[in-house]
Design a protein around this motif. Structure first.
Motif, PDB file in Angstrom:
ATOM      1  N   UNK A  68      62.562  28.692  48.744  1.00  0.00           N
ATOM      2  CA  UNK A  68      62.346  27.245  48.680  1.00  0.00           C
ATOM      3  C   UNK A  68      61.017  26.941  49.351  1.00  0.00           C
ATOM      4  N   UNK A  69      60.143  26.260  48.629  1.00  0.00           N
ATOM      5  CA  UNK A  69      58.843  25.921  49.191  1.00  0.00           C
ATOM      6  C   UNK A  69      59.000  24.919  50.326  1.00  0.00           C
ATOM      7  N   UNK A  70      58.289  25.161  51.414  1.00  0.00           N
ATOM      8  CA  UNK A  70      58.291  24.272  52.565  1.00  0.00           C
ATOM      9  C   UNK A  70      57.019  23.436  52.640  1.00  0.00           C
ATOM     10  N   UNK A  71      56.069  23.725  51.748  1.00  0.00           N
ATOM     11  CA  UNK A  71      54.773  23.051  51.734  1.00  0.00           C
ATOM     12  C   UNK A  71      54.453  22.650  50.296  1.00  0.00           C
ATOM     13  N   UNK A  72      53.337  21.935  50.118  1.00  0.00           N
ATOM     14  CA  UNK A  72      52.978  21.507  48.764  1.00  0.00           C
ATOM     15  C   UNK A  72      52.513  22.706  47.934  1.00  0.00           C
ATOM     16  N   UNK A  73      52.573  22.521  46.622  1.00  0.00           N
ATOM     17  CA  UNK A  73      52.286  23.606  45.686  1.00  0.00           C
ATOM     18  C   UNK A  73      50.849  24.111  45.827  1.00  0.00           C
ATOM     19  N   UNK A  74      49.925  23.271  46.242  1.00  0.00           N
ATOM     20  CA  UNK A  74      48.541  23.708  46.415  1.00  0.00           C
ATOM     21  C   UNK A  74      48.455  24.820  47.461  1.00  0.00           C
ATOM     22  N   UNK A  75      49.196  24.691  48.555  1.00  0.00           N
ATOM     23  CA  UNK A  75      49.207  25.736  49.581  1.00  0.00           C
ATOM     24  C   UNK A  75      49.874  27.010  49.059  1.00  0.00           C
ATOM     25  N   UNK A  76      50.909  26.842  48.256  1.00  0.00           N
ATOM     26  CA  UNK A  76      51.571  27.991  47.635  1.00  0.00           C
ATOM     27  C   UNK A  76      50.581  28.728  46.732  1.00  0.00           C
ATOM     28  N   UNK A  77      49.861  27.967  45.904  1.00  0.00           N
ATOM     29  CA  UNK A  77      48.911  28.582  44.973  1.00  0.00           C
ATOM     30  C   UNK A  77      47.818  29.353  45.708  1.00  0.00           C
ATOM     31  N   UNK A  78      47.382  28.857  46.861  1.00  0.00           N
ATOM     32  CA  UNK A  78      46.360  29.557  47.639  1.00  0.00           C
ATOM     33  C   UNK A  78      46.854  30.925  48.109  1.00  0.00           C
TER      34      UNK A  78
END
Length: 95
Positions: A7-17
């Motif tokens: 489960x992502x805990x941050x926004x998708x932009x941080x995930x993509x990085x």
């Protein structure tokens, strides 16, 4: 066998990085024969991994090395189960 949800805990932009490092880690788990399937959840709120072939403590140790986990970008939920029935052709997954 394990069903692992991220489960992502941050926004998708941080995930993509962090995705290239995460995918490199995922590929290593496939190379070791641990991961059976993986991919994003729909909607894109995290991911799902099917894993087998290691005891839970080893799996959890491997998960702790995921760059997503090391950067506190995701939370993991691990469910262990015994595959008593499988589709023909997937008998190797049965316990």
């Amino acid at each position: 066998m394990f069903v692992i949800t991220l489960s992502y805990l941050v926004d998708v932009e941080q995930i993509d990085e962090a995705m290239p490092a995460h995918r490199e880690w995922v590929d290593a788990q496939y190379d070791d024969g641990i991961f059976l399937a993986s991919g994003p959840r729909v909607p894109r709120e995290g991911g799902v991994i099917l894993a087998a072939g290691v005891p839970r403590p080893e799996l959890e140790a491997r998960l702790s090395l995921d760059p997503f986990m090391q950067k506190n970008l995701v939370a993991y939920d691990v469910v262990e189960f015994v595959a008593r029935a499988v589709k023909p052709g997937l008998e190797a997954l049965r316990a």
